[in-house]
Design a protein around this motif. Structure first.
Motif, PDB file in Angstrom:
ATOM      1  N   ALA A 271       0.810  -1.224   0.000  1.00 55.43           N
ATOM      2  CA  ALA A 271       0.000   0.000   0.000  1.00 55.43           C
ATOM      3  C   ALA A 271       0.839   1.268   0.000  1.00 55.43           C
ATOM      4  O   ALA A 271       0.286   2.364  -0.128  1.00 55.43           O
ATOM      5  N   VAL A 272       2.157   1.147   0.151  1.00 60.31           N
ATOM      6  CA  VAL A 272       3.011   2.343   0.271  1.00 60.31           C
ATOM      7  C   VAL A 272       2.814   3.276  -0.909  1.00 60.31           C
ATOM      8  O   VAL A 272       2.621   4.484  -0.742  1.00 60.31           O
ATOM      9  N   SER A 273       2.884   2.751  -2.128  1.00 61.30           N
ATOM     10  CA  SER A 273       2.785   3.620  -3.300  1.00 61.30           C
ATOM     11  C   SER A 273       1.422   4.293  -3.391  1.00 61.30           C
ATOM     12  O   SER A 273       1.322   5.489  -3.658  1.00 61.30           O
ATOM     13  N   VAL A 274       0.357   3.521  -3.144  1.00 64.12           N
ATOM     14  CA  VAL A 274      -0.991   4.075  -3.248  1.00 64.12           C
ATOM     15  C   VAL A 274      -1.205   5.172  -2.207  1.00 64.12           C
ATOM     16  O   VAL A 274      -1.824   6.206  -2.482  1.00 64.12           O
ATOM     17  N   MET A 275      -0.681   4.960  -0.996  1.00 66.08           N
ATOM     18  CA  MET A 275      -0.906   5.904   0.093  1.00 66.08           C
ATOM     19  C   MET A 275      -0.048   7.163  -0.026  1.00 66.08           C
ATOM     20  O   MET A 275      -0.433   8.221   0.439  1.00 66.08           O
ATOM     21  N   CYS A 276       1.143   7.021  -0.639  1.00 62.98           N
ATOM     22  CA  CYS A 276       2.100   8.129  -0.614  1.00 62.98           C
ATOM     23  C   CYS A 276       2.117   8.988  -1.877  1.00 62.98           C
ATOM     24  O   CYS A 276       2.424  10.178  -1.801  1.00 62.98           O
ATOM     25  N   GLU A 277       1.841   8.401  -3.039  1.00 69.54           N
ATOM     26  CA  GLU A 277       1.941   9.160  -4.279  1.00 69.54           C
ATOM     27  C   GLU A 277       0.881  10.250  -4.338  1.00 69.54           C
ATOM     28  O   GLU A 277      -0.292  10.017  -4.063  1.00 69.54           O
ATOM     29  N   GLY A 278       1.330  11.459  -4.666  1.00 73.94           N
ATOM     30  CA  GLY A 278       0.452  12.616  -4.695  1.00 73.94           C
ATOM     31  C   GLY A 278       0.484  13.422  -3.414  1.00 73.94           C
ATOM     32  O   GLY A 278      -0.028  14.538  -3.366  1.00 73.94           O
TER      33      GLY A 278
ATOM     34  N   VAL B  94       6.371  14.851   0.968  1.00 76.99           N
ATOM     35  CA  VAL B  94       7.441  14.005   1.483  1.00 76.99           C
ATOM     36  C   VAL B  94       7.225  13.726   2.968  1.00 76.99           C
ATOM     37  O   VAL B  94       7.412  12.602   3.444  1.00 76.99           O
ATOM     38  N   ALA B  95       6.820  14.748   3.710  1.00 73.29           N
ATOM     39  CA  ALA B  95       6.595  14.576   5.149  1.00 73.29           C
ATOM     40  C   ALA B  95       5.490  13.573   5.431  1.00 73.29           C
ATOM     41  O   ALA B  95       5.495  12.902   6.467  1.00 73.29           O
ATOM     42  N   ASP B  96       4.535  13.436   4.493  1.00 79.84           N
ATOM     43  CA  ASP B  96       3.431  12.507   4.697  1.00 79.84           C
ATOM     44  C   ASP B  96       3.854  11.056   4.511  1.00 79.84           C
ATOM     45  O   ASP B  96       3.155  10.142   4.968  1.00 79.84           O
ATOM     46  N   VAL B  97       4.980  10.832   3.839  1.00 83.10           N
ATOM     47  CA  VAL B  97       5.471   9.464   3.644  1.00 83.10           C
ATOM     48  C   VAL B  97       5.775   8.826   4.997  1.00 83.10           C
ATOM     49  O   VAL B  97       5.426   7.680   5.265  1.00 83.10           O
ATOM     50  N   VAL B  98       6.423   9.597   5.869  1.00 82.26           N
ATOM     51  CA  VAL B  98       6.773   9.102   7.201  1.00 82.26           C
ATOM     52  C   VAL B  98       5.506   8.710   7.964  1.00 82.26           C
ATOM     53  O   VAL B  98       5.431   7.641   8.578  1.00 82.26           O
ATOM     54  N   VAL B  99       4.504   9.552   7.906  1.00 87.02           N
ATOM     55  CA  VAL B  99       3.258   9.293   8.621  1.00 87.02           C
ATOM     56  C   VAL B  99       2.535   8.079   8.041  1.00 87.02           C
ATOM     57  O   VAL B  99       2.024   7.231   8.774  1.00 87.02           O
ATOM     58  N   SER B 100       2.507   7.982   6.711  1.00 88.24           N
ATOM     59  CA  SER B 100       1.792   6.883   6.064  1.00 88.24           C
ATOM     60  C   SER B 100       2.439   5.536   6.364  1.00 88.24           C
ATOM     61  O   SER B 100       1.751   4.555   6.675  1.00 88.24           O
TER      62      SER B 100
END
Length: 445
Positions: A416-423, A426-432
């Motif tokens: 799910a990393v790509s679906v949750m993070c793309e768009g 960068v800071a939201d990647v850590v949270v996701s």
């Protein structure tokens, strides 16, 4: 003034439509504008970065602060646990699988042992007290695992107090684990046929003292996070993954339940007597990082509710066996730990060696060679803190597993990393990634 030049090597054959640029010196903005035509940067996050939960490598393509592509790279841990289990006895297998997801060892032990018990045909012969102890340890372990998730996620966002409170609460549970198994992690306590030994005297009192403490710290975590405007700004609407996405990717656990589906293996396919316990399965439908925090906190309260029920049952079954009666399977039989906590007590050794030559031979063979398991294969699942944990156990009739393969929820959930993070940012990647709560010991098993 620095300069740059962009060239394509004349002696290198290039695929049709491909371009090769060599940049030396200069400013990236100028290179991107004049050569590439856009600002496209590929960034590696991990595999040593604290925010990637261990040895996870995230390959991010970013445009400014926006993530345009995200890929997860795994395989940096490579423990080889499943292959190692093929070269150990069935009982020794628990000492390997307990080390997979090192934050939730009891779930791997229980899933594997339930599978072995199915192959042996002794599922109904496992003593009730052993099943109660398994439930107690798993639910305490669920709380401890969620506390690590909440604490480390808070720390990654700069809220160190969240981590210190969560880890302080977890210590209350680890003390119980140490008192019962002798270890804080990697216990190998659950064995085919039951558990290694009964809980020591005073365990139920110790847990009853710990429960209010854990509830106190959970309330503090809720006060610190759930109504905090900064915390909500970072998490609400971040890392969204709806029910259709979860179903398509095989996502389970709190991430799936945050999308509105109340799927829990304890309810859908009960094991260890879970159908006899009173508890609820929390769900929500916003499918974002904030809801996953709320769900994990609520799951901790539900686990405490189950724990309190197990304590009543343990008090009512004091002195009852915790291992199957069949001495050809039970190992170790009536384990008695020595005064130094290392190995069997002298009285126990004297009993084994002094009973009869046959008893001594049996003890030697079952410890060194192990018991035989009828040929066949089974599939067993349990509700792990991160989702559905499954184990496919295959026996060829020998004293060792022919194959033991685990469906670890962290591995599946990382899709799910790509679906949750793309768009997102960068800071939201850590949270996701934190909201997925991956443990790479299970991913790279």
């Amino acid at each position: 003034m620095s300069t740059f030049h962009a060239t394509r090597p004349a002696d290198e054959a290039m695929p049709a439509g491909a371009a090769f640029f060599e940049a030396s010196g200069g400013d990236w903005d100028e290179i991107a504008r004049e050569v590439v035509g856009e600002e496209r940067i590929v960034v590696n996050m991990g595999p040593q970065h604290p925010s990637t939960h261990g040895v996870l490598r995230l390959m991010l393509e970013i445009d400014g602060e926006t993530v345009t592509e995200a890929r997860a790279g795994v395989g940096y841990l490579h423990t080889g646990i499943e292959k190692n289990m093929e070269f150990r006895t069935w009982t020794q297998g628990t000492t390997f699988c307990t080390r997979m997801d090192y934050l939730a060892p009891f779930f791997q032990e229980t899933a594997f042992c339930l599978g072995v018990e199915k192959l042996l045909g002794i599922t109904d012969d496992v003593p009730a007290r052993a099943s109660v102890i398994r439930v107690l340890m798993m639910e305490l372990n669920r709380i401890a695992s969620h506390l690590v998730c909440l604490g480390t996620a808070g720390n990654e966002m700069g809220a160190t107090t969240v981590m210190t409170i969560a880890f302080t609460a977890r210590e209350e549970i680890l003390r119980v684990f140490e008192a019962v198994t002798g270890l804080r992690m990697n216990h190998a306590y659950v064995r085919p046929g039951g558990v290694a030994q009964d809980v020591p005297e005073g365990t139920t009192d110790q847990v009853r003292k710990a429960v209010p403490q854990v509830k106190h710290y959970l309330r503090q975590l809720g006060d610190l996070m759930l109504a905090n405007p900064i915390f909500k700004a970072r998490l609400v609407g971040t890392g969204s993954l709806n029910l259709a996405g979860c179903m398509a990717l095989g996502i389970t656990g709190p991430v799936l339940r945050s999308a509105g589906l109340p799927y829990d293996v304890r309810k859908a396919f009960p094991y260890c007597g879970y159908e006899t316990y009173d508890f609820d399965v929390p769900v929500s439908d916003n499918a974002d990082c904030y809801d996953r925090v709320v769900l994990r906190i609520e799951e901790c309260y539900q686990s405490l509710k189950i724990v309190e029920q197990t304590l009543e049952r343990l008090d009512a079954t004091t002195g009852e066996p915790v291992m199957v009666a069949d001495k050809k399977i039970a190992w170790p039989a009536q384990l008695a730990v020595g005064g130094d906590g290392q190995g069997n007590s002298l009285e126990h050794i004297k009993t084994i060696m002094g009973t009869s030559m046959e008893a001594l031979i049996h003890h030697f063979k079952i410890v060194t060679e192990g018991f035989r398991v009828p040929a066949g294969q089974v599939w067993q699942t349990v509700e792990h803190p991160r989702g559905e944990l499954g184990v496919h156990v295959v026996s060829d009739g020998g004293t060792r597993p022919y194959r033991a393969h685990f469906r670890d929820p962290s591995f599946n959930n990382l899709q799910a990393v790509s679906v949750m993070c793309e768009g997102g940012q960068v800071a939201d990647v850590v949270v996701s990634v934190a909201s997925l709560d991956p443990v790479l010991g299970g991913v790279d098993r």
